[in-house]
Structure formats: C-alpha cells, structure tokens
Motif scaffolding. Structure first.
Motif, PDB file in Angstrom:
ATOM      1  N   ASN A  89       0.832  -1.195   0.000  1.00 19.10           N
ATOM      2  CA  ASN A  89       0.000   0.000   0.000  1.00 19.10           C
ATOM      3  C   ASN A  89       0.873   1.254   0.000  1.00 19.10           C
ATOM      4  OD1 ASN A  89      -1.808   2.142   0.734  1.00 19.10           O
ATOM      5  ND2 ASN A  89      -3.238   0.551   1.338  1.00 19.10           N
ATOM      6  N   PRO A  90       0.713   2.122  -0.994  1.00 16.69           N
ATOM      7  CA  PRO A  90       1.531   3.343  -1.052  1.00 16.69           C
ATOM      8  C   PRO A  90       1.199   4.359   0.048  1.00 16.69           C
ATOM      9  CG  PRO A  90      -0.107   3.354  -2.801  1.00 16.69           C
ATOM     10  CD  PRO A  90      -0.201   2.015  -2.135  1.00 16.69           C
ATOM     11  N   GLN A  91       0.087   4.166   0.755  1.00  9.74           N
ATOM     12  CA  GLN A  91      -0.291   5.075   1.836  1.00  9.74           C
ATOM     13  C   GLN A  91       0.352   4.678   3.172  1.00  9.74           C
ATOM     14  OE1 GLN A  91      -1.364   7.809   0.223  1.00  9.74           O
ATOM     15  NE2 GLN A  91      -3.029   8.042   1.683  1.00  9.74           N
ATOM     16  N   VAL A  92       1.166   3.615   3.154  1.00  3.34           N
ATOM     17  CA  VAL A  92       1.855   3.149   4.358  1.00  3.34           C
ATOM     18  C   VAL A  92       3.355   3.171   4.077  1.00  3.34           C
ATOM     19  CG1 VAL A  92       2.189   1.211   5.941  1.00  3.34           C
ATOM     20  CG2 VAL A  92      -0.091   1.678   5.006  1.00  3.34           C
ATOM     21  N   ARG A  93       4.074   4.054   4.762  1.00  2.00           N
ATOM     22  CA  ARG A  93       5.526   4.140   4.554  1.00  2.00           C
ATOM     23  C   ARG A  93       6.274   3.048   5.312  1.00  2.00           C
ATOM     24  NH1 ARG A  93       5.367  10.517   4.866  1.00  2.00           N
ATOM     25  NH2 ARG A  93       4.952  10.908   2.669  1.00  2.00           N
ATOM     26  N   HIS A  94       5.904   2.846   6.569  1.00  2.00           N
ATOM     27  CA  HIS A  94       6.499   1.795   7.407  1.00  2.00           C
ATOM     28  C   HIS A  94       5.377   1.126   8.180  1.00  2.00           C
ATOM     29  CE1 HIS A  94      10.768   2.945   6.974  1.00  2.00           C
ATOM     30  NE2 HIS A  94      10.274   4.152   6.792  1.00  2.00           N
ATOM     31  N   ALA A  95       5.584  -0.137   8.524  1.00  2.00           N
ATOM     32  CA  ALA A  95       4.552  -0.852   9.276  1.00  2.00           C
ATOM     33  C   ALA A  95       5.189  -1.869  10.206  1.00  2.00           C
ATOM     34  CB  ALA A  95       3.594  -1.556   8.328  1.00  2.00           C
ATOM     35  N   MET A  96       4.450  -2.147  11.269  1.00  2.48           N
ATOM     36  CA  MET A  96       4.818  -3.218  12.189  1.00  2.48           C
ATOM     37  C   MET A  96       3.585  -4.070  12.413  1.00  2.48           C
ATOM     38  SD  MET A  96       6.031  -3.039  16.130  1.00  2.48           S
ATOM     39  CE  MET A  96       7.222  -4.232  16.675  1.00  2.48           C
ATOM     40  N   LEU A  97       3.709  -5.344  12.089  1.00  2.00           N
ATOM     41  CA  LEU A  97       2.662  -6.316  12.399  1.00  2.00           C
ATOM     42  C   LEU A  97       3.142  -7.091  13.613  1.00  2.00           C
ATOM     43  CD1 LEU A  97       1.610  -7.880   8.973  1.00  2.00           C
ATOM     44  CD2 LEU A  97       0.200  -6.536  10.506  1.00  2.00           C
ATOM     45  N   TYR A  98       2.349  -7.098  14.661  1.00  6.56           N
ATOM     46  CA  TYR A  98       2.719  -7.865  15.846  1.00  6.56           C
ATOM     47  C   TYR A  98       1.684  -8.948  16.082  1.00  6.56           C
ATOM     48  CZ  TYR A  98      -0.620  -4.808  18.306  1.00  6.56           C
ATOM     49  OH  TYR A  98      -1.739  -4.119  18.699  1.00  6.56           O
ATOM     50  N   ASN A  99       2.032  -9.886  16.951  1.00  8.84           N
ATOM     51  CA  ASN A  99       1.200 -11.058  17.212  1.00  8.84           C
ATOM     52  C   ASN A  99       1.075 -11.907  15.939  1.00  8.84           C
ATOM     53  OD1 ASN A  99      -0.288 -12.719  18.888  1.00  8.84           O
ATOM     54  ND2 ASN A  99      -2.198 -11.625  18.576  1.00  8.84           N
ATOM     55  N   VAL A 100       2.176 -11.980  15.198  1.00  8.97           N
ATOM     56  CA  VAL A 100       2.213 -12.661  13.904  1.00  8.97           C
ATOM     57  C   VAL A 100       2.458 -14.157  14.118  1.00  8.97           C
ATOM     58  CG1 VAL A 100       3.518 -12.881  11.750  1.00  8.97           C
ATOM     59  CG2 VAL A 100       3.082 -10.622  12.709  1.00  8.97           C
ATOM     60  N   GLN A 101       1.661 -14.966  13.476  1.00 12.78           N
ATOM     61  CA  GLN A 101       1.899 -16.413  13.450  1.00 12.78           C
ATOM     62  C   GLN A 101       2.806 -16.692  12.268  1.00 12.78           C
ATOM     63  OE1 GLN A 101       0.738 -18.062  16.064  1.00 12.78           O
ATOM     64  NE2 GLN A 101      -0.136 -16.111  16.676  1.00 12.78           N
ATOM     65  N   GLN A 102       3.677 -17.676  12.367  1.00  9.26           N
ATOM     66  CA  GLN A 102       4.690 -17.908  11.344  1.00  9.26           C
ATOM     67  C   GLN A 102       4.142 -18.510  10.059  1.00  9.26           C
ATOM     68  OE1 GLN A 102       7.724 -20.095  13.514  1.00  9.26           O
ATOM     69  NE2 GLN A 102       8.954 -18.245  13.439  1.00  9.26           N
ATOM     70  N   ILE A 103       2.986 -19.115  10.091  1.00 11.23           N
ATOM     71  CA  ILE A 103       2.497 -19.778   8.888  1.00 11.23           C
ATOM     72  C   ILE A 103       1.663 -18.817   8.039  1.00 11.23           C
ATOM     73  CG2 ILE A 103       2.503 -22.116   9.800  1.00 11.23           C
ATOM     74  CD1 ILE A 103      -0.412 -21.770  10.524  1.00 11.23           C
ATOM     75  N   GLY A 104       1.731 -19.006   6.739  1.00 10.97           N
ATOM     76  CA  GLY A 104       0.842 -18.307   5.832  1.00 10.97           C
ATOM     77  C   GLY A 104       1.273 -16.931   5.364  1.00 10.97           C
ATOM     78  N   LEU A 105       2.491 -16.488   5.647  1.00 10.11           N
ATOM     79  CA  LEU A 105       2.919 -15.172   5.183  1.00 10.11           C
ATOM     80  C   LEU A 105       3.708 -15.305   3.894  1.00 10.11           C
ATOM     81  CD1 LEU A 105       4.078 -13.419   8.467  1.00 10.11           C
ATOM     82  CD2 LEU A 105       1.936 -13.136   7.251  1.00 10.11           C
ATOM     83  N   SER A 106       3.421 -14.416   2.953  1.00  7.52           N
ATOM     84  CA  SER A 106       4.201 -14.407   1.728  1.00  7.52           C
ATOM     85  C   SER A 106       5.566 -13.782   2.024  1.00  7.52           C
ATOM     86  CB  SER A 106       3.467 -13.614   0.642  1.00  7.52           C
ATOM     87  OG  SER A 106       3.263 -12.289   1.058  1.00  7.52           O
ATOM     88  N   PRO A 107       6.589 -14.144   1.271  1.00  4.38           N
ATOM     89  CA  PRO A 107       7.900 -13.574   1.525  1.00  4.38           C
ATOM     90  C   PRO A 107       7.903 -12.067   1.263  1.00  4.38           C
ATOM     91  CG  PRO A 107       7.934 -14.990  -0.427  1.00  4.38           C
ATOM     92  CD  PRO A 107       6.573 -15.089   0.168  1.00  4.38           C
ATOM     93  N   VAL A 108       8.714 -11.360   2.026  1.00  2.00           N
ATOM     94  CA  VAL A 108       8.814  -9.912   1.873  1.00  2.00           C
ATOM     95  C   VAL A 108       9.896  -9.606   0.846  1.00  2.00           C
ATOM     96  CG1 VAL A 108       9.282  -7.743   3.073  1.00  2.00           C
ATOM     97  CG2 VAL A 108       8.126  -9.606   4.277  1.00  2.00           C
ATOM     98  N   PRO A 109       9.550  -8.885  -0.242  1.00  2.00           N
ATOM     99  CA  PRO A 109      10.570  -8.538  -1.242  1.00  2.00           C
ATOM    100  C   PRO A 109      11.677  -7.692  -0.616  1.00  2.00           C
ATOM    101  CG  PRO A 109       8.358  -7.974  -2.017  1.00  2.00           C
ATOM    102  CD  PRO A 109       8.238  -8.376  -0.581  1.00  2.00           C
ATOM    103  N   ALA A 110      12.891  -7.861  -1.109  1.00  9.88           N
ATOM    104  CA  ALA A 110      14.048  -7.153  -0.548  1.00  9.88           C
ATOM    105  C   ALA A 110      13.848  -5.644  -0.531  1.00  9.88           C
ATOM    106  CB  ALA A 110      15.304  -7.505  -1.344  1.00  9.88           C
ATOM    107  N   VAL A 111      13.192  -5.105  -1.529  1.00 11.67           N
ATOM    108  CA  VAL A 111      13.000  -3.661  -1.605  1.00 11.67           C
ATOM    109  C   VAL A 111      12.096  -3.143  -0.483  1.00 11.67           C
ATOM    110  CG1 VAL A 111      11.030  -3.692  -3.190  1.00 11.67           C
ATOM    111  CG2 VAL A 111      12.604  -1.765  -3.236  1.00 11.67           C
ATOM    112  N   ARG A 112      11.254  -3.986   0.105  1.00 18.09           N
ATOM    113  CA  ARG A 112      10.307  -3.570   1.148  1.00 18.09           C
ATOM    114  C   ARG A 112      10.693  -4.051   2.544  1.00 18.09           C
ATOM    115  NH1 ARG A 112       6.696   0.188   0.726  1.00 18.09           N
ATOM    116  NH2 ARG A 112       5.329  -0.964   2.070  1.00 18.09           N
TER     117      ARG A 112
END
Length: 144
Positions: free
Chosen positions: A76-99
């Motif tokens: 989302n271009p309206q979010v410069r930085h983000a923190m997701l907490y309480n994250v479970q390890q399964i089901g997340l797509s890999p984060v591209p190096a640029v992000r």
C-alpha cells in the motif's frame, strides 16, 4: 529529537493494547497517533487519507482472515512503514528485498518499548553529530 510531524496509526481490537502502545509512543515524543479498533476503520483511514501514514502498527489478528493484512500493508503506497505484531509464522508471503526495511514483523502479543524504539529508529533516524566538510573535527592549537 523526534519528528513530531510523523503520523502513526495503531490498530488493535483491545482498547488496553491501543492505550499502552499510544503511551509508549508518547514516551518517545510522538503525539500524532490515531488508534482504531477494527479493520474497517483501518481500511478507511489508510485508503482515503490525504497523506500517507509514516508508521502503521497492527495486531495481525485484527482482520481475522477477512483481509491479508500482511500484503495490504506491504504493497500500500499510503503506508511508509509498518509493524505487524502477534504474527503467526504460517501463511505469510515472503517480503521482497525492496520492502524489507519498511515492514517489521513481531511474534510478541504486544510490542514493548524496546521493540517500538527499534521501529521508530528506522522510521525517524536520530540526528547524528554534524561533521565538518573534511570529515574530522577541528583541533584547538598546535601540537609540539
């Protein structure tokens, strides 16, 4: 000195979590904070805001599967930085190096002051001591 103009959004269903996080940001000198309690308010503020949020802090369980928060925030271009907490390890797509530097994942049920400081240091880096143009400090007098 913190940049007091930073816009921070906190999204969590639990009122006490929102209050704790807001106070932790206040302790660091940040006061432009918007707390929301549901995914609809998060979507509305992010999608229809006049300017991007510098930091969005979200409980990963907020959407309860109705929305992929990870990808929504990541792209989302309206979010410069983000923190997701309480994250479970399964089901997340890999984060591209640029992000990678703009998305922070935490397994903690609620981030503490140390975790938030690490994130805010990336969002709002501390000003370093000014260097002389030639890269070293002036020496007083002449050595013998």
């Amino acid at each position: 000195m913190p940049n007091k103009a930073l816009r921070i959004l906190i999204a969590d269903t639990q009122h006490t979590h929102r209050i704790v996080l807001e106070r932790l940001f206040n302790q660091q000198g940040y006061f432009r904070i918007v707390p929301v309690s549901d995914v609809q308010a998060l979507l509305t503020l992010v999608e229809y805001g006049s300017e991007p949020f510098d930091l969005v802090v979200v409980n990963a369980g907020l959407a309860e599967g109705a929305l992929d928060l990870h990808d929504f925030i990541l792209y989302n271009p309206q979010v410069r930085h983000a923190m997701l907490y309480n994250v479970q390890q399964i089901g997340l797509s890999p984060v591209p190096a640029v992000r990678r530097s703009s998305l922070h994942l935490s397994h903690a049920p609620l981030p503490d002051l140390t975790a938030l400081r690490r994130v805010t240091e990336r969002v709002d880096p501390p000003a370093s001591e000014p260097m002389q143009p030639w890269g070293r400090s002036l020496r007083q007098g002449r050595g013998g």
